[in-house]
Design a protein around this motif. Sequence first.
Motif, PDB file in Angstrom:
ATOM      1  N   LEU A   4      39.367  52.636  42.717  1.00 11.93           N
ATOM      2  CA  LEU A   4      40.132  51.778  41.824  1.00 11.93           C
ATOM      3  C   LEU A   4      41.378  51.341  42.567  1.00 11.93           C
ATOM      4  N   VAL A   5      41.554  50.020  42.704  1.00 15.74           N
ATOM      5  CA  VAL A   5      42.738  49.460  43.335  1.00 15.74           C
ATOM      6  C   VAL A   5      43.509  48.708  42.264  1.00 15.74           C
ATOM      7  N   ILE A   6      44.780  49.072  42.077  1.00 16.65           N
ATOM      8  CA  ILE A   6      45.653  48.396  41.131  1.00 16.65           C
ATOM      9  C   ILE A   6      46.582  47.506  41.937  1.00 16.65           C
ATOM     10  N   VAL A   7      46.448  46.192  41.764  1.00 18.86           N
ATOM     11  CA  VAL A   7      47.277  45.217  42.474  1.00 18.86           C
ATOM     12  C   VAL A   7      48.365  44.759  41.522  1.00 18.86           C
ATOM     13  N   THR A   8      49.607  44.939  41.915  1.00 16.47           N
ATOM     14  CA  THR A   8      50.726  44.536  41.073  1.00 16.47           C
ATOM     15  C   THR A   8      51.860  44.075  41.972  1.00 16.47           C
ATOM     16  N   ALA A  21      40.575  38.529  47.987  1.00 18.54           N
ATOM     17  CA  ALA A  21      40.146  39.193  49.230  1.00 18.54           C
ATOM     18  C   ALA A  21      39.368  40.466  48.916  1.00 18.54           C
ATOM     19  N   LEU A  22      39.838  41.213  47.922  1.00 21.39           N
ATOM     20  CA  LEU A  22      39.108  42.414  47.518  1.00 21.39           C
ATOM     21  C   LEU A  22      37.735  42.057  46.943  1.00 21.39           C
ATOM     22  N   GLU A  23      37.681  40.971  46.180  1.00 19.50           N
ATOM     23  CA  GLU A  23      36.394  40.528  45.627  1.00 19.50           C
ATOM     24  C   GLU A  23      35.432  40.159  46.755  1.00 19.50           C
ATOM     25  N   ASP A  24      35.935  39.479  47.780  1.00 17.38           N
ATOM     26  CA  ASP A  24      35.101  39.137  48.931  1.00 17.38           C
ATOM     27  C   ASP A  24      34.616  40.387  49.665  1.00 17.38           C
ATOM     28  N   SER A  25      35.344  41.494  49.503  1.00 19.34           N
ATOM     29  CA  SER A  25      34.965  42.757  50.145  1.00 19.34           C
ATOM     30  C   SER A  25      34.037  43.603  49.280  1.00 19.34           C
ATOM     31  N   GLY A  26      33.635  43.076  48.125  1.00 15.40           N
ATOM     32  CA  GLY A  26      32.654  43.774  47.304  1.00 15.40           C
ATOM     33  C   GLY A  26      33.201  44.485  46.085  1.00 15.40           C
ATOM     34  N   HIS A  60      29.717  49.568  38.454  1.00 12.62           N
ATOM     35  CA  HIS A  60      30.712  49.125  39.428  1.00 12.62           C
ATOM     36  C   HIS A  60      31.407  50.360  39.965  1.00 12.62           C
ATOM     37  N   ASP A  61      31.187  50.648  41.235  1.00 10.44           N
ATOM     38  CA  ASP A  61      31.810  51.812  41.853  1.00 10.44           C
ATOM     39  C   ASP A  61      33.147  51.476  42.489  1.00 10.44           C
ATOM     40  N   ARG A  62      33.385  50.190  42.746  1.00 10.42           N
ATOM     41  CA  ARG A  62      34.641  49.744  43.358  1.00 10.42           C
ATOM     42  C   ARG A  62      35.233  48.647  42.486  1.00 10.42           C
ATOM     43  N   VAL A  63      36.363  48.948  41.874  1.00  7.23           N
ATOM     44  CA  VAL A  63      37.007  48.025  40.939  1.00  7.23           C
ATOM     45  C   VAL A  63      38.436  47.776  41.403  1.00  7.23           C
ATOM     46  N   ALA A  64      38.837  46.518  41.358  1.00  6.89           N
ATOM     47  CA  ALA A  64      40.221  46.145  41.651  1.00  6.89           C
ATOM     48  C   ALA A  64      40.738  45.339  40.472  1.00  6.89           C
TER      49      ALA A  64
END
Length: 104
Positions: A4-8, A21-26, A60-64
């Motif tokens: 889980l990546v929290i972008v703020t 960019a994170l979406e492009d990385s999956g 979804h194992d990788r969420v941003a």
Amino acid sequence: MKQLVIVTGLSGSGKSIALRALEDSGYYCIDNLPATMLPHIAEHLQANGGQSAHLNSESHDRVAISIDSPVPQSRHCRHILNSSDRKNIDTQVLFLESNVETLV
């Protein structure tokens, strides 16, 4: 391990660009999520088999996510960060900022 990546960060600092960019990385990305929804995202990530009623029942194992606030609602963020280790979720916070000269 689930991620889980929290972008703020500050307005104009590039949160949307970082999220793309994170979406492009999956990563499965959610823009402008209210901080009150963070516990639901953590619940989804820890759900057995990755299946949950949240996020359209997809795994979804990788969420941003991006939170559009320079200081995210700290109670919810603190709860997620404190409980993510117990839930086997690798949680990272990406705080972006920019100076006024760059924005102008």
